[in-house]
Every structure is written in C-alpha cells, then in structure tokens.
Design a protein around this motif. Structure first.
Motif, mmCIF file in Angstrom:
data_model
loop_
_atom_site.group_PDB
_atom_site.id
_atom_site.type_symbol
_atom_site.label_atom_id
_atom_site.label_comp_id
_atom_site.label_asym_id
_atom_site.label_seq_id
_atom_site.Cartn_x
_atom_site.Cartn_y
_atom_site.Cartn_z
ATOM 1 N N LEU A 1 -41.794 6.507 -30.464
ATOM 2 C CA LEU A 1 -41.151 5.716 -31.512
ATOM 3 C C LEU A 1 -42.144 4.873 -32.302
ATOM 4 C CD1 LEU A 1 -38.034 4.440 -29.507
ATOM 5 C CD2 LEU A 1 -38.168 6.396 -31.068
ATOM 6 N N GLU A 2 -43.423 4.975 -31.962
ATOM 7 C CA GLU A 2 -44.470 4.136 -32.568
ATOM 8 C C GLU A 2 -44.059 2.663 -32.516
ATOM 9 O OE1 GLU A 2 -46.061 5.408 -36.296
ATOM 10 O OE2 GLU A 2 -46.733 7.335 -35.502
ATOM 11 N N GLN A 3 -43.769 2.234 -31.292
ATOM 12 C CA GLN A 3 -43.404 0.841 -31.013
ATOM 13 C C GLN A 3 -44.528 0.206 -30.197
ATOM 14 O OE1 GLN A 3 -41.155 -1.289 -31.784
ATOM 15 N NE2 GLN A 3 -39.180 -0.327 -32.213
ATOM 16 N N GLN B 1 -42.680 12.318 -39.309
ATOM 17 C CA GLN B 1 -42.720 11.984 -40.727
ATOM 18 C C GLN B 1 -44.011 12.480 -41.378
ATOM 19 O OE1 GLN B 1 -41.974 7.792 -41.153
ATOM 20 N NE2 GLN B 1 -39.866 7.940 -40.415
ATOM 21 N N ASN B 2 -43.859 12.974 -42.608
ATOM 22 C CA ASN B 2 -44.992 13.470 -43.403
ATOM 23 C C ASN B 2 -45.719 14.645 -42.756
ATOM 24 O OD1 ASN B 2 -44.565 11.323 -45.287
ATOM 25 N ND2 ASN B 2 -45.673 9.950 -43.910
ATOM 26 N N HIS C 1 -52.515 8.281 -33.058
ATOM 27 C CA HIS C 1 -51.990 8.516 -34.406
ATOM 28 C C HIS C 1 -52.973 9.240 -35.315
ATOM 29 C CE1 HIS C 1 -49.129 5.694 -32.835
ATOM 30 N NE2 HIS C 1 -49.947 4.666 -32.926
ATOM 31 N N GLU D 1 -36.776 11.845 -38.779
ATOM 32 C CA GLU D 1 -36.886 10.401 -38.921
ATOM 33 C C GLU D 1 -37.854 9.783 -37.923
ATOM 34 O OE1 GLU D 1 -33.076 8.559 -38.817
ATOM 35 O OE2 GLU D 1 -32.274 9.732 -40.495
ATOM 36 N N LEU D 2 -38.147 10.488 -36.830
ATOM 37 C CA LEU D 2 -39.081 9.936 -35.849
ATOM 38 C C LEU D 2 -40.464 9.782 -36.474
ATOM 39 C CD1 LEU D 2 -38.221 11.875 -32.573
ATOM 40 C CD2 LEU D 2 -37.617 9.526 -33.159
ATOM 41 N N PRO D 3 -41.176 8.719 -36.134
ATOM 42 C CA PRO D 3 -42.502 8.507 -36.719
ATOM 43 C C PRO D 3 -43.450 9.695 -36.540
ATOM 44 C CG PRO D 3 -41.782 6.539 -35.562
ATOM 45 C CD PRO D 3 -40.763 7.593 -35.267
ATOM 46 N N LEU D 4 -43.400 10.357 -35.378
ATOM 47 C CA LEU D 4 -44.319 11.471 -35.144
ATOM 48 C C LEU D 4 -44.029 12.667 -36.044
ATOM 49 C CD1 LEU D 4 -44.759 11.606 -31.250
ATOM 50 C CD2 LEU D 4 -46.307 10.668 -32.960
ATOM 51 N N GLU E 1 -50.203 13.060 -28.516
ATOM 52 C CA GLU E 1 -48.924 13.057 -29.219
ATOM 53 C C GLU E 1 -48.834 14.384 -29.968
ATOM 54 O OE1 GLU E 1 -50.083 9.925 -31.693
ATOM 55 O OE2 GLU E 1 -50.432 8.570 -30.010
#
Length: 417
Positions: free
Chosen positions: A303-305, A384-385, A401, A379-382, A346
C-alpha cells in the motif's frame, strides 16, 4: 512395548494448517514428491474430517476412542491381516509393524523407516510398484478403520486457527496451482467474513452452533490479516487487501501500546483484566506480535504506507537483543530480521495473462517478495503508471520503489531477483 517416539494422536487444526505451509514451501525448495504427497493428504484430511457445512474448520479430533489413546489409528497384526489379506506381510514391513506391536496392547502405529525407493530395492520390487501398493493399502485400511467408533470432535470454530489453515491452503495453492485448494481457501475466507466479523469492524474469537462469541484476541487479528494479504497475492482481488488494511487499523486503534511499540494481546474493548499482557515469544503458534510485524512490513509495501513499514522495523528493534539471546523462542522475529537485511522485492504483473504469470512465478520459493497485479493499471500504488508494454503481460521487479527493466517472462523476472 513402547518405542522411543509417539505421534500426536490428537489432531489439531493449528498443527495441520502450519504443516501444510511447511511442506508446500519444502516442496518449492526441493521438488521432493514426498512433500507434495503430505500436502495433498493433509488438505484431504482437513476437508474430510474438520470442515463444517458452512465453510469453517473445526478445532480438533480427540486422541481417545473406545477408552484408549490412539485406538482409532493403530492396528494389531490380526486387524492388518483382516484388512489387507495376502498383502499383510509386505505392508507390515513397509509400515514397521510387528506381531507383538510397536505400541501398547499389541497394537502398531503405522510409520515408515525407508523411502519407497529403498523399500523397493530391499524387497526386489520394480520402481513405481511400491507407490501403487501403498495407495491400495491406504484405501483398504481407511475403509477398515471407518467401521470403528470415531474420536470425539471439538466442533468450535476458532478464528485464528482457521486463518492458519487458510494460510496453509494459500501456500499449497502457490506451490501447486491446484484449483481445489484456492476454492477451499476462498470459501473459508468468506466464512470468516460473514460469521466472525463484528459490528464494530473487528473479529469474534469463536463460532459454534450458529453463534459467534468472545472478543477477538491479537492472535486472531494477526493471523487473519496475514491470510488476507496472501489471498490478495493469490487472486489479485483487491478487496481482500483492503480488508487486511481495515483490520490492521482496528488493531492499531484497539491493541497498540505506543510507549513500548508492541500490541497488547487483548482488545481495549474486551473483558477488563488486572493486566494486559503482550505476546512476544513463539509457542505452538508464532507470537502474535511477530506476525503483526510481518503483516505491517508486507502491507506497508503493498500500500506504500511508510508508517506501517517503519512500525514493523521499530517493533523488531525492541526485541532484537532478545532474538539474539533466545532465537529458538523467537524464530518468527528472526525471520523478519532476515527479511529486513535486504530490500523486499515488489513485483507488479500487468496484462491479460497476469494471473497465469503469477501462478508460474509463485511456484518458486520467494520468501522476500510482495506481489500485486491485474489486467491493467489499478488503484494500488504498485500498479499505478505501470502498463502492459506492447499489449503483452509485463512484469516489473522493484526494490525500494525503484524498478528494474520491465520484462515479459517469469524467467527474466527471476533473474532480476
């Protein structure tokens, strides 16, 4: 006579769940077919003996029946002859049985001392014949045993123990891509969600006769969160990851001690106690705080928290000296320490064959990896893009990352690890 060893005749759900995980991972590392056999047979046992009609797993089968410990599982020579006929003598040799018995009252505990290959060589049998014989013996012995009075069933359903079995099923699915394992896992997870979540957003501890009771302990939360993260990684169904996040936030609000940066074992809303303890040492189940620290590390990456990953590291720092002094009692903390010695990979899988690539990748033993994926950017950060390059399923292997060159095959991704 008694031998110098004795199996546990009582069949506990938490043991079977952890054994499935252990043997599934051992198979991933070694490829030993014996480990595969143990996984499949243990899952069949849990499904056949402990699974409720609603999808939860019961706690245990008693050790005793007919007033004797282990009576349901042991055989005299006469019983073996009655069950197996002319094959009795060869089966006796295979299962280390004697006329006098290797246990009590002239009875035998069936156990192997030789591999199938060595047994075949010793008895001048062709390779492969032993496996066929053994399958036949097992069927006949199980059929014979089915006529006996059964051990008592402990039919309460415990949340944390179910989560261990759920984790075992997911580890088995990862190793073997067996669809029935995932079907059982999903059904059990849905049972936990529908029957053991409470109106406050937390967990109940136990379920019996259609009723959930007792406020959940940290063990329940830690093990369910662990299993839900794994269920996301096995299916890429994001809702399971979000449920893990919800339960994690609940534990932070209701169990966490900010002064010592560890979690209490009991919910602040639970029964009032003289003192609220914290569980740091492993027992028959890994300590609940160590499982939560692993969860925070994995969830923080998915979740990139940063507050999750930083808290996991802080929890470990508080017990690090203790781990060095007593590693045998804090093995799960030691596993986290080993994982944090180098960055966790990741991996994002994007494209029409993301699930197939995940299956192929997951058959390898990858203890220091988190997985995210789907057919397209999510929608998960991993995710995206990140896109499927050239309309082909694409794998992104990242550390802290920072991603390596995108690749299209599992072999290339493994090389980057």
């Amino acid at each position: 006579m008694k031998t110098g060893w004795l199996p546990s005749f009582e069949k506990m759900l938490y043991d079977n769940g952890q054994l499935i995980s252990l043997y599934a991972e051992a198979y991933q590392v070694t490829g030993d077919e014996l480990f595969r056999e143990v996984v499949y047979e243990t899952v069949r046992f849990a499904e056949g003996e402990l699974l409720s009609a609603e999808g939860g797993f019961y706690s245990a089968l008693d050790a005793d029946s007919e007033g004797e410990e282990g009576r349901f599982y042991v055989f005299t020579k006469d019983e073996l002859r009655e069950a197996l006929g002319q094959e009795e003598l060869l089966a006796e040799a295979y299962y280390s049985c004697t006329a006098a018995g290797n246990w009590e009252h002239g009875r035998n505990i069936l156990h192997r001392q030789l591999s199938d290959e060595d047994f075949a060589r010793q008895h001048e049998l062709a390779p492969g014949v032993v496996a066929e014989l053994v399958q036949g013996w097992k069927q006949k012995l199980l059929q014979y045993r089915a006529a006996r009075p059964r051990p008592a069933l402990d039919d309460k359903i415990l949340t944390g123990w179910n989560a261990l079995l759920l984790q075992g099923l997911l580890d088995a699915y990862r190793a073997f891509a067996e669809p029935t394992f995932l079907t059982l896992a999903r059904r059990n997870a849905e049972f936990l969600q529908s029957k053991l979540r409470n109106e406050a957003g937390g967990l109940w501890r136990t379920y019996k006769n259609g009723r959930a009771t007792i406020t959940g302990f940290l063990e329940d939360y830690a093990l369910v969160i662990q299993a839900y993260i794994s269920l996301y990684e096995a299916t890429f169904t994001e809702s399971w990851l979000r449920e893990a996040e919800v339960l994690t936030e609940y534990t932070l609000a209701n169990f966490f001690d900010p002064e010592e940066e560890q979690f209490f074992y009991t919910d602040v809303a639970g029964e009032t106690l003289i003192a609220r303890k914290k569980e740091l040492f492993d027992n028959v189940i890994p300590s609940s705080n160590s499982v939560m620290a692993h969860n925070l590390h994995r969830l923080g990456l998915l979740l990139e928290q940063p507050r999750y990953t930083e808290l996991a590291a802080a929890m470990l720092r508080h017990v690090q000296a203790l781990v060095v002094r007593e590693p045998q009692h804090l093995a799960n903390w030691a596993a986290l320490y080993a994982a944090l010695l180098r960055p966790t990979a990741e991996i994002a899988l994007i494209g029409p064959e993301a699930d197939a690539r995940r299956q192929e990748l997951s058959r390898h033993f990858l203890p220091n990896v988190v997985l995210a994926g789907g057919p397209g950017p999510g929608e998960l950060p991993l995710l995206q893009n990140r896109t499927a390059l050239h309309d082909e399923t694409t794998l992104y292997v990242c550390f802290n990352h920072a991603c390596q060159q995108p690749v299209h095959t599992v072999a290339e991704a493994l090389a980057q690890l």
